[in-house]
Design a protein around this motif. Structure first.
Motif, PDB file in Angstrom:
ATOM      1  N   TYR A 235       0.822  -1.211   0.000  1.00 24.57           N
ATOM      2  CA  TYR A 235       0.000   0.000   0.000  1.00 24.57           C
ATOM      3  C   TYR A 235       0.856   1.261   0.000  1.00 24.57           C
ATOM      4  CZ  TYR A 235      -4.778  -1.722   0.494  1.00 24.57           C
ATOM      5  OH  TYR A 235      -5.998  -2.267   0.258  1.00 24.57           O
ATOM      6  N   LEU A 236       2.093   1.150   0.446  1.00 21.58           N
ATOM      7  CA  LEU A 236       2.965   2.320   0.482  1.00 21.58           C
ATOM      8  C   LEU A 236       3.193   2.890  -0.912  1.00 21.58           C
ATOM      9  CD1 LEU A 236       5.620   1.273   3.151  1.00 21.58           C
ATOM     10  CD2 LEU A 236       3.778   2.955   3.384  1.00 21.58           C
ATOM     11  N   VAL A 237       3.184   2.046  -1.928  1.00 15.74           N
ATOM     12  CA  VAL A 237       3.349   2.574  -3.280  1.00 15.74           C
ATOM     13  C   VAL A 237       2.133   3.403  -3.666  1.00 15.74           C
ATOM     14  CG1 VAL A 237       4.818   0.635  -3.955  1.00 15.74           C
ATOM     15  CG2 VAL A 237       2.374   0.560  -4.498  1.00 15.74           C
ATOM     16  N   GLY A 238       0.974   3.074  -3.065  1.00 15.39           N
ATOM     17  CA  GLY A 238      -0.220   3.875  -3.308  1.00 15.39           C
ATOM     18  C   GLY A 238      -0.117   5.249  -2.687  1.00 15.39           C
ATOM     19  N   THR A 239       0.587   5.346  -1.561  1.00 20.05           N
ATOM     20  CA  THR A 239       0.817   6.641  -0.944  1.00 20.05           C
ATOM     21  C   THR A 239       1.580   7.552  -1.891  1.00 20.05           C
ATOM     22  OG1 THR A 239       0.910   5.593   1.222  1.00 20.05           O
ATOM     23  CG2 THR A 239       1.806   7.805   1.062  1.00 20.05           C
ATOM     24  N   PHE A 240       2.570   6.989  -2.565  1.00 21.19           N
ATOM     25  CA  PHE A 240       3.344   7.766  -3.536  1.00 21.19           C
ATOM     26  C   PHE A 240       2.536   8.052  -4.792  1.00 21.19           C
ATOM     27  CE2 PHE A 240       5.972   7.545  -7.397  1.00 21.19           C
ATOM     28  CZ  PHE A 240       6.690   8.723  -7.255  1.00 21.19           C
ATOM     29  N   SER A 241       1.891   7.022  -5.334  1.00 18.84           N
ATOM     30  CA  SER A 241       1.226   7.195  -6.635  1.00 18.84           C
ATOM     31  C   SER A 241       0.036   8.139  -6.547  1.00 18.84           C
ATOM     32  CB  SER A 241       0.783   5.843  -7.204  1.00 18.84           C
ATOM     33  OG  SER A 241      -0.264   5.273  -6.441  1.00 18.84           O
ATOM     34  N   SER A 242      -0.678   8.156  -5.413  1.00 21.99           N
ATOM     35  CA  SER A 242      -1.826   9.049  -5.301  1.00 21.99           C
ATOM     36  C   SER A 242      -1.395  10.506  -5.365  1.00 21.99           C
ATOM     37  CB  SER A 242      -2.594   8.771  -4.004  1.00 21.99           C
ATOM     38  OG  SER A 242      -1.759   8.939  -2.875  1.00 21.99           O
ATOM     39  N   ALA A 243      -0.313  10.855  -4.641  1.00 25.44           N
ATOM     40  CA  ALA A 243       0.180  12.233  -4.677  1.00 25.44           C
ATOM     41  C   ALA A 243       0.808  12.551  -6.039  1.00 25.44           C
ATOM     42  CB  ALA A 243       1.197  12.450  -3.561  1.00 25.44           C
ATOM     43  N   TRP A 244       1.558  11.594  -6.608  1.00 28.65           N
ATOM     44  CA  TRP A 244       2.250  11.818  -7.876  1.00 28.65           C
ATOM     45  C   TRP A 244       1.262  11.965  -9.025  1.00 28.65           C
ATOM     46  CZ3 TRP A 244       4.379   8.065 -11.830  1.00 28.65           C
ATOM     47  CH2 TRP A 244       5.301   8.700 -12.674  1.00 28.65           C
ATOM     48  N   PHE A 245       0.272  11.071  -9.086  1.00 27.82           N
ATOM     49  CA  PHE A 245      -0.736  11.171 -10.135  1.00 27.82           C
ATOM     50  C   PHE A 245      -1.511  12.472 -10.005  1.00 27.82           C
ATOM     51  CE2 PHE A 245       0.321   7.096 -11.466  1.00 27.82           C
ATOM     52  CZ  PHE A 245      -0.559   6.561 -12.388  1.00 27.82           C
ATOM     53  N   GLY A 246      -1.755  12.916  -8.748  1.00 22.77           N
ATOM     54  CA  GLY A 246      -2.451  14.181  -8.555  1.00 22.77           C
ATOM     55  C   GLY A 246      -1.688  15.344  -9.147  1.00 22.77           C
ATOM     56  N   MET A 247      -0.374  15.368  -8.956  1.00 20.50           N
ATOM     57  CA  MET A 247       0.451  16.440  -9.525  1.00 20.50           C
ATOM     58  C   MET A 247       0.487  16.349 -11.051  1.00 20.50           C
ATOM     59  SD  MET A 247       3.675  16.939  -6.924  1.00 20.50           S
ATOM     60  CE  MET A 247       4.183  15.218  -6.947  1.00 20.50           C
ATOM     61  N   LEU A 248       0.619  15.138 -11.577  1.00 18.49           N
ATOM     62  CA  LEU A 248       0.649  14.961 -13.029  1.00 18.49           C
ATOM     63  C   LEU A 248      -0.675  15.373 -13.661  1.00 18.49           C
ATOM     64  CD1 LEU A 248       2.515  11.538 -13.415  1.00 18.49           C
ATOM     65  CD2 LEU A 248       3.423  13.832 -13.876  1.00 18.49           C
ATOM     66  N   ALA A 249      -1.784  15.086 -12.948  1.00 17.28           N
ATOM     67  CA  ALA A 249      -3.096  15.454 -13.481  1.00 17.28           C
ATOM     68  C   ALA A 249      -3.251  16.959 -13.551  1.00 17.28           C
ATOM     69  CB  ALA A 249      -4.192  14.858 -12.599  1.00 17.28           C
ATOM     70  N   ASP A 250      -2.735  17.672 -12.548  1.00 18.88           N
ATOM     71  CA  ASP A 250      -2.796  19.136 -12.579  1.00 18.88           C
ATOM     72  C   ASP A 250      -2.030  19.696 -13.765  1.00 18.88           C
ATOM     73  OD1 ASP A 250      -4.345  19.326 -10.308  1.00 18.88           O
ATOM     74  OD2 ASP A 250      -2.650  19.599  -8.936  1.00 18.88           O
ATOM     75  N   ARG A 251      -0.980  18.994 -14.182  1.00 16.38           N
ATOM     76  CA  ARG A 251      -0.124  19.502 -15.260  1.00 16.38           C
ATOM     77  C   ARG A 251      -0.547  19.023 -16.641  1.00 16.38           C
ATOM     78  NH1 ARG A 251       5.786  18.111 -12.531  1.00 16.38           N
ATOM     79  NH2 ARG A 251       5.582  19.426 -10.677  1.00 16.38           N
ATOM     80  N   HIS A 252      -0.945  17.732 -16.732  1.00 12.01           N
ATOM     81  CA  HIS A 252      -1.114  17.122 -18.051  1.00 12.01           C
ATOM     82  C   HIS A 252      -2.545  16.686 -18.366  1.00 12.01           C
ATOM     83  CE1 HIS A 252       3.227  17.165 -18.251  1.00 12.01           C
ATOM     84  NE2 HIS A 252       3.310  16.442 -17.141  1.00 12.01           N
ATOM     85  N   GLY A 253      -3.470  16.842 -17.438  1.00  9.92           N
ATOM     86  CA  GLY A 253      -4.842  16.443 -17.709  1.00  9.92           C
ATOM     87  C   GLY A 253      -5.201  15.118 -17.051  1.00  9.92           C
ATOM     88  N   ARG A 254      -6.466  14.975 -16.691  1.00  9.82           N
ATOM     89  CA  ARG A 254      -6.902  13.840 -15.880  1.00  9.82           C
ATOM     90  C   ARG A 254      -7.250  12.566 -16.652  1.00  9.82           C
ATOM     91  NH1 ARG A 254      -7.323  16.136 -10.910  1.00  9.82           N
ATOM     92  NH2 ARG A 254      -7.505  18.400 -10.930  1.00  9.82           N
ATOM     93  N   PRO A 255      -7.955  12.632 -17.791  1.00  7.01           N
ATOM     94  CA  PRO A 255      -8.351  11.385 -18.463  1.00  7.01           C
ATOM     95  C   PRO A 255      -7.183  10.478 -18.824  1.00  7.01           C
ATOM     96  CG  PRO A 255      -9.575  13.231 -19.360  1.00  7.01           C
ATOM     97  CD  PRO A 255      -8.526  13.811 -18.477  1.00  7.01           C
ATOM     98  N   VAL A 256      -6.081  11.049 -19.299  1.00  7.06           N
ATOM     99  CA  VAL A 256      -4.921  10.238 -19.668  1.00  7.06           C
ATOM    100  C   VAL A 256      -4.375   9.499 -18.449  1.00  7.06           C
ATOM    101  CG1 VAL A 256      -2.546  10.309 -20.505  1.00  7.06           C
ATOM    102  CG2 VAL A 256      -4.299  11.692 -21.626  1.00  7.06           C
ATOM    103  N   LEU A 257      -4.324  10.197 -17.312  1.00  2.91           N
ATOM    104  CA  LEU A 257      -3.827   9.561 -16.093  1.00  2.91           C
ATOM    105  C   LEU A 257      -4.769   8.467 -15.609  1.00  2.91           C
ATOM    106  CD1 LEU A 257      -1.142  10.335 -14.649  1.00  2.91           C
ATOM    107  CD2 LEU A 257      -1.947  12.076 -16.222  1.00  2.91           C
ATOM    108  N   LEU A 258      -6.075   8.659 -15.804  1.00  2.00           N
ATOM    109  CA  LEU A 258      -7.034   7.612 -15.459  1.00  2.00           C
ATOM    110  C   LEU A 258      -6.783   6.353 -16.279  1.00  2.00           C
ATOM    111  CD1 LEU A 258     -10.501   9.407 -15.086  1.00  2.00           C
ATOM    112  CD2 LEU A 258      -9.288   8.094 -13.336  1.00  2.00           C
ATOM    113  N   ILE A 259      -6.591   6.527 -17.572  1.00  2.00           N
ATOM    114  CA  ILE A 259      -6.350   5.383 -18.461  1.00  2.00           C
ATOM    115  C   ILE A 259      -5.064   4.666 -18.071  1.00  2.00           C
ATOM    116  CG2 ILE A 259      -5.853   4.726 -20.846  1.00  2.00           C
ATOM    117  CD1 ILE A 259      -7.665   7.143 -21.657  1.00  2.00           C
TER     118      ILE A 259
END
Length: 405
Positions: free
Chosen positions: A269-293
């Motif tokens: 689950y610790l990798v989820g701690t990292f990925s949730s924050a990281w994906f959130g930052m990437l979504a702010d920069r690059h858009g959400r649908p691509v990150l969802l896919i």
């Protein structure tokens, strides 16, 4: 005036003391909620043996809790639009913590299930309101990071509860573990009540059912929100299914692992701690649908990697699967807060209603696939749900008109 146009005095910005206090407080709330919510997941093989029930029946100790939580979300999300955010969260978080200790003294599995249903209702007063609080109080450009930090509290709480229960059950008993967790949670409750800044942008509405119902229906007509709700349902159904029956798989030959070791496997689950924050930052920069896919593709790849027998494949697959899930969940939940134009707590409630309904139905339905086809059945079931989720993410990419997307 938009959040981006508002002054720093009006909206909480990343890097400020208020941002840190708000996020640490909500991190504590998420920790308490998910440590106590999923505390029975590693205990399913123990319940099956001690109470002489089937694996599918043992899974009800989690599925019924998430089911009552799901329906409770619809109630508390609407109530918070009239009564405010912090008060409801504070009362519910204390009640949920106390119930964990009370459940330890259940003399029968039936009473344990009944108390877990009540606890699920108490849990409902936290997640959707916390998401609405973030959506109202955090500056738009900082929301992705704030939501990611909140979701990371989910992962660490879920991890801590599972590891604690697995270890305490082997060393002492599952009942001692519940009492200990309930005590820790009450201490964290005190910090939450003290640290969370009062709402500044909450506008109370009269508790009139008709406008609230119209608002609820309007969310269900939104072309972007509905696919997000369905993604929550299918992706969470697959995630809980995999982890519900993982314990049964690893406790049986050829692995025959102890409950302590199985509990510590939840360190993934610790990798989820990292990925949730990281994906959130990437979504702010690059858009959400691509990150969802991308999140869905990672989940599919991860669960397929668990098919070979060697334990190293089980661990690697779970890491990839968990990384993708929490990253996608962070992006989807942040998208709901961005897309909802009114009654954010209601929109968040609908998202989490679908999320926990998927947990309840998927977790129990997975028991049928486990009984009939073993781990291959679990993998096939999970992949099927994730393919549907990925198709929904592609639909969002086509339909979304959100500027943030």
């Amino acid at each position: 005036m938009s959040k981006e146009q508002g002054s720093s005095k009006r909206y909480i910005q990343q890097g400020t003391p208020a941002f840190k206090k708000a996020n640490f407080a909500l991190f504590a709330a998420a920790f308490i909620t998910f440590a106590n919510l999923y505390v029975t997941q590693p205990l399913l093989p123990v319940f099956a043996e001690e109470f002489d029930v089937t694996p599918a029946m043992a899974s009800l100790s989690l599925s019924l809790t998430t089911l009552s939580l799901a329906f409770g979300l619809l109630i508390f999300g609407s109530l918070s639009e009239a009564w405010g955010r912090k008060n409801i969260m504070s009362i519910c978080i204390v009640a949920a913590s106390v119930l964990t200790a009370v459940i330890a003294w259940s003399p029968s599995f039936e009473l344990l299930l009944a108390l877990r249903i009540v606890q699920g209702v108490a849990f409902a007063g936290i997640p959707s309101i916390a998401m609405a609080y973030l959506g109202e109080e955090i500056e738009g450009k900082s929301l992705g990071v704030a939501m990611g930090l909140y979701i990371s509290g989910n992962t660490i709480g879920g991890l801590a509860g599972r590891v604690l229960m697995g270890t305490m059950t082997d060393l002492l008993s599952w009942k001692a573990g519940l009492v200990f967790l309930g005590s820790i949670s009450l201490i964290a409750c005190i910090y939450f009540v003290w640290a969370l800044p009062p709402s500044k942008h909450f506008q109370p509405q009269p508790l009139v059912l008709k406008p609230l119902f119209r608002s609820l229906v309007s969310h269900l007509k939104d072309a972007v929100l509905v696919p997000l709700f369905l993604i929550a349902f299918f992706s969470m159904g697959s995630f809980v299914t995999v982890f519900n029956y993982l314990g049964f798989k690893l406790a049986a030959p050829p692995y025959e692992l102890s409950l302590t070791i199985i509990g510590w496997i939840f360190l993934v689950y610790l990798v989820g701690t990292f990925s949730s924050a990281w994906f959130g930052m990437l979504a702010d920069r690059h858009g959400r649908p691509v990150l969802l896919i991308i999140g869905m593709l990672l989940m599919i790849a991860g669960v397929l990697v668990t098919l070979p027998v060697p334990i190293v494949y089980q661990l690697l697959g779970l890491v990839i699967f968990t990384f993708g899930f929490f990253g996608a969940h962070s992006v989807a939940s942040g998208s709901v807060s961005q897309q909802a134009t009114h009654d954010m707590a209601q929109a968040s409630s609908l998202y989490l209603f679908a999320y926990y309904l998927g947990s309840s139905i998927g977790g129990s339905a997975g028991g049928v696939f486990w009984s009939l086809f073993g781990w291959h059945g679990i993998v096939g079931f999970a992949v099927g749900l994730l393919v549907v989720s990925m198709l929904l993410a592609l639909r969002i990419k086509r339909l979304s008109k959100m500027p943030a997307l």
